[in-house]
Design a protein around this motif. Structure first.
Motif, PDB file in Angstrom:
ATOM      1  N   TYR A  26       0.835  -1.204   0.000  1.00 34.54           N
ATOM      2  CA  TYR A  26       0.000   0.000   0.000  1.00 34.54           C
ATOM      3  C   TYR A  26       0.872   1.258   0.000  1.00 34.54           C
ATOM      4  O   TYR A  26       0.576   2.232  -0.703  1.00 34.54           O
ATOM      5  CB  TYR A  26      -0.937   0.001   1.212  1.00 34.54           C
ATOM      6  CG  TYR A  26      -1.832   1.204   1.270  1.00 34.54           C
ATOM      7  CD1 TYR A  26      -2.892   1.351   0.367  1.00 34.54           C
ATOM      8  CD2 TYR A  26      -1.619   2.205   2.204  1.00 34.54           C
ATOM      9  CE1 TYR A  26      -3.715   2.470   0.405  1.00 34.54           C
ATOM     10  CE2 TYR A  26      -2.442   3.328   2.248  1.00 34.54           C
ATOM     11  CZ  TYR A  26      -3.491   3.452   1.355  1.00 34.54           C
ATOM     12  OH  TYR A  26      -4.297   4.565   1.391  1.00 34.54           O
ATOM     13  N   GLN A  27       1.926   1.236   0.769  1.00 35.36           N
ATOM     14  CA  GLN A  27       2.847   2.373   0.803  1.00 35.36           C
ATOM     15  C   GLN A  27       3.427   2.624  -0.590  1.00 35.36           C
ATOM     16  O   GLN A  27       3.483   3.766  -1.049  1.00 35.36           O
ATOM     17  CB  GLN A  27       3.968   2.098   1.790  1.00 35.36           C
ATOM     18  CG  GLN A  27       5.045   3.150   1.789  1.00 35.36           C
ATOM     19  CD  GLN A  27       6.230   2.724   2.631  1.00 35.36           C
ATOM     20  OE1 GLN A  27       6.072   2.159   3.692  1.00 35.36           O
ATOM     21  NE2 GLN A  27       7.408   2.997   2.144  1.00 35.36           N
ATOM     22  N   LEU A  28       3.848   1.567  -1.250  1.00 38.94           N
ATOM     23  CA  LEU A  28       4.392   1.709  -2.600  1.00 38.94           C
ATOM     24  C   LEU A  28       3.337   2.275  -3.560  1.00 38.94           C
ATOM     25  O   LEU A  28       3.631   3.158  -4.367  1.00 38.94           O
ATOM     26  CB  LEU A  28       4.896   0.351  -3.107  1.00 38.94           C
ATOM     27  CG  LEU A  28       5.482   0.349  -4.501  1.00 38.94           C
ATOM     28  CD1 LEU A  28       6.747   1.191  -4.559  1.00 38.94           C
ATOM     29  CD2 LEU A  28       5.783  -1.075  -4.935  1.00 38.94           C
ATOM     30  N   TYR A  29       2.121   1.778  -3.443  1.00 42.48           N
ATOM     31  CA  TYR A  29       1.024   2.288  -4.268  1.00 42.48           C
ATOM     32  C   TYR A  29       0.841   3.795  -4.057  1.00 42.48           C
ATOM     33  O   TYR A  29       0.710   4.560  -5.021  1.00 42.48           O
ATOM     34  CB  TYR A  29      -0.275   1.539  -3.935  1.00 42.48           C
ATOM     35  CG  TYR A  29      -1.464   2.036  -4.714  1.00 42.48           C
ATOM     36  CD1 TYR A  29      -1.733   1.529  -5.981  1.00 42.48           C
ATOM     37  CD2 TYR A  29      -2.311   3.011  -4.197  1.00 42.48           C
ATOM     38  CE1 TYR A  29      -2.813   1.991  -6.717  1.00 42.48           C
ATOM     39  CE2 TYR A  29      -3.385   3.482  -4.919  1.00 42.48           C
ATOM     40  CZ  TYR A  29      -3.637   2.965  -6.171  1.00 42.48           C
ATOM     41  OH  TYR A  29      -4.693   3.432  -6.902  1.00 42.48           O
ATOM     42  N   GLN A  30       0.836   4.231  -2.813  1.00 40.75           N
ATOM     43  CA  GLN A  30       0.669   5.652  -2.496  1.00 40.75           C
ATOM     44  C   GLN A  30       1.813   6.487  -3.081  1.00 40.75           C
ATOM     45  O   GLN A  30       1.577   7.548  -3.664  1.00 40.75           O
ATOM     46  CB  GLN A  30       0.610   5.855  -0.971  1.00 40.75           C
ATOM     47  CG  GLN A  30      -0.650   5.325  -0.329  1.00 40.75           C
ATOM     48  CD  GLN A  30      -1.855   6.177  -0.664  1.00 40.75           C
ATOM     49  OE1 GLN A  30      -1.817   7.394  -0.581  1.00 40.75           O
ATOM     50  NE2 GLN A  30      -2.939   5.538  -1.073  1.00 40.75           N
ATOM     51  N   ILE A  31       3.034   5.999  -2.907  1.00 42.80           N
ATOM     52  CA  ILE A  31       4.200   6.736  -3.420  1.00 42.80           C
ATOM     53  C   ILE A  31       4.120   6.881  -4.935  1.00 42.80           C
ATOM     54  O   ILE A  31       4.380   7.946  -5.484  1.00 42.80           O
ATOM     55  CB  ILE A  31       5.518   6.036  -2.996  1.00 42.80           C
ATOM     56  CG1 ILE A  31       5.749   6.212  -1.498  1.00 42.80           C
ATOM     57  CG2 ILE A  31       6.708   6.518  -3.804  1.00 42.80           C
ATOM     58  CD1 ILE A  31       6.002   7.646  -1.061  1.00 42.80           C
ATOM     59  N   LYS A  32       3.734   5.833  -5.610  1.00 42.63           N
ATOM     60  CA  LYS A  32       3.669   5.843  -7.078  1.00 42.63           C
ATOM     61  C   LYS A  32       2.459   6.621  -7.604  1.00 42.63           C
ATOM     62  O   LYS A  32       2.596   7.504  -8.456  1.00 42.63           O
ATOM     63  CB  LYS A  32       3.632   4.399  -7.591  1.00 42.63           C
ATOM     64  CG  LYS A  32       3.357   4.232  -9.071  1.00 42.63           C
ATOM     65  CD  LYS A  32       4.534   4.557  -9.915  1.00 42.63           C
ATOM     66  CE  LYS A  32       4.200   4.264 -11.383  1.00 42.63           C
ATOM     67  NZ  LYS A  32       5.220   4.690 -12.271  1.00 42.63           N
ATOM     68  N   LYS A  33       1.280   6.288  -7.105  1.00 43.64           N
ATOM     69  CA  LYS A  33       0.048   6.832  -7.683  1.00 43.64           C
ATOM     70  C   LYS A  33      -0.377   8.167  -7.078  1.00 43.64           C
ATOM     71  O   LYS A  33      -0.722   9.090  -7.811  1.00 43.64           O
ATOM     72  CB  LYS A  33      -1.101   5.820  -7.528  1.00 43.64           C
ATOM     73  CG  LYS A  33      -0.848   4.495  -8.208  1.00 43.64           C
ATOM     74  CD  LYS A  33      -0.765   4.633  -9.705  1.00 43.64           C
ATOM     75  CE  LYS A  33      -0.636   3.274 -10.373  1.00 43.64           C
ATOM     76  NZ  LYS A  33      -0.555   3.365 -11.811  1.00 43.64           N
ATOM     77  N   LYS A  34      -0.370   8.274  -5.775  1.00 42.26           N
ATOM     78  CA  LYS A  34      -0.836   9.511  -5.139  1.00 42.26           C
ATOM     79  C   LYS A  34       0.211  10.619  -5.193  1.00 42.26           C
ATOM     80  O   LYS A  34      -0.097  11.761  -5.519  1.00 42.26           O
ATOM     81  CB  LYS A  34      -1.228   9.244  -3.690  1.00 42.26           C
ATOM     82  CG  LYS A  34      -1.737  10.472  -2.968  1.00 42.26           C
ATOM     83  CD  LYS A  34      -2.163  10.158  -1.552  1.00 42.26           C
ATOM     84  CE  LYS A  34      -2.663  11.409  -0.846  1.00 42.26           C
ATOM     85  NZ  LYS A  34      -3.087  11.119   0.521  1.00 42.26           N
ATOM     86  N   PHE A  35       1.467  10.259  -4.882  1.00 40.66           N
ATOM     87  CA  PHE A  35       2.508  11.285  -4.796  1.00 40.66           C
ATOM     88  C   PHE A  35       3.332  11.408  -6.072  1.00 40.66           C
ATOM     89  O   PHE A  35       4.235  12.217  -6.153  1.00 40.66           O
ATOM     90  CB  PHE A  35       3.402  11.015  -3.588  1.00 40.66           C
ATOM     91  CG  PHE A  35       2.649  11.063  -2.287  1.00 40.66           C
ATOM     92  CD1 PHE A  35       2.105  12.244  -1.825  1.00 40.66           C
ATOM     93  CD2 PHE A  35       2.470   9.918  -1.537  1.00 40.66           C
ATOM     94  CE1 PHE A  35       1.396  12.294  -0.633  1.00 40.66           C
ATOM     95  CE2 PHE A  35       1.758   9.951  -0.343  1.00 40.66           C
ATOM     96  CZ  PHE A  35       1.216  11.143   0.110  1.00 40.66           C
ATOM     97  N   ARG A  36       3.036  10.567  -7.071  1.00 39.81           N
ATOM     98  CA  ARG A  36       3.651  10.659  -8.393  1.00 39.81           C
ATOM     99  C   ARG A  36       5.181  10.585  -8.381  1.00 39.81           C
ATOM    100  O   ARG A  36       5.850  11.280  -9.127  1.00 39.81           O
ATOM    101  CB  ARG A  36       3.203  11.934  -9.103  1.00 39.81           C
ATOM    102  CG  ARG A  36       1.705  12.111  -9.156  1.00 39.81           C
ATOM    103  CD  ARG A  36       1.180  11.729 -10.496  1.00 39.81           C
ATOM    104  NE  ARG A  36      -0.246  11.989 -10.587  1.00 39.81           N
ATOM    105  CZ  ARG A  36      -1.127  11.044 -10.843  1.00 39.81           C
ATOM    106  NH1 ARG A  36      -0.747   9.817 -11.027  1.00 39.81           N
ATOM    107  NH2 ARG A  36      -2.406  11.335 -10.941  1.00 39.81           N
TER     108      ARG A  36
END
Length: 194
Positions: free
Chosen positions: A81-91
């Protein structure tokens, strides 16, 4: 002859003093329980601003580098989930790195396979199983911890690969000393810059 070692348990959570790096205060409360009190006092909006400033500083990718951060991923739901956030939410443009433990579960394997859907490059670092089995046995016999080698490798592999690939930021999901109890100096550490 009496055994000089006395087993102590936290008066709140009953974690024993056999856990590596755990500390107890004068009231018999472990460092993990004391950290949980600190979380209630954290000003999360200020912490978020600090985090966003760190990401902004590292967002630009330098020449000859495809990544602006490394995200260690275990295969557990939190790190995925952290990786998803870093990639998708924070670009950000992360490189995911996993140390392959002997205890990987089927669900962990599925979660790591799901990284393809997030669209990140992933290094699943594996070494010769004969060597790892031998070291695991020795560390269990010497330290009573079959995961000792995993901890050493995880916390050494990631920074070494960051240096090797010239990636200046590691987005680690947690400070294990703060979350699970450990030395005060390390528990209070938030960011480290070179």
């Amino acid at each position: 002859m009496k055994n000089k070692f006395k087993m102590i348990y936290c008066k709140k959570c009953v974690i024993p003093n056999t856990r590596p790096n755990i500390e107890f205060d004068i009231h018999g409360i472990c460092s993990a329980c004391n950290s949980s009190k600190i979380k209630k006092k954290i000003k999360w909006s200020e912490r978020q601003k600090l985090f966003l400033n760190i990401l902004k500083k590292h967002k630009k990718i330098k020449k000859n580098n495809d990544y602006n951060c490394i995200v260690p991923v275990s295969g557990g739901k939190d790190s995925v989930y952290q990786l998803y956030q870093i990639k998708k939410k924070f670009r950000m443009k992360p490189l995911a790195i996993t140390w392959r433990t002997l205890a990987r579960t089927q669900q962990g394997e599925k979660n790591l396979t799901a990284l393809k859907n997030i669209g990140v490059d992933h290094i699943d670092f594996t070494v010769n199983p004969e060597i790892i089995n031998d070291i695991t046995k020795k560390s269990f016999l010497k330290f009573g911890d079959s995961s000792y080698i995993d901890h050493l490798c995880i916390y050494n592999l990631i920074p070494n690969l960051a240096v090797k690939f010239k990636i200046p930021l590691i987005v680690w999901g947690e400070n294990m000393f703060f979350e699970y109890g450990g030395y005060k100096k390390e528990a209070n550490q938030r960011t480290q810059t070179s």
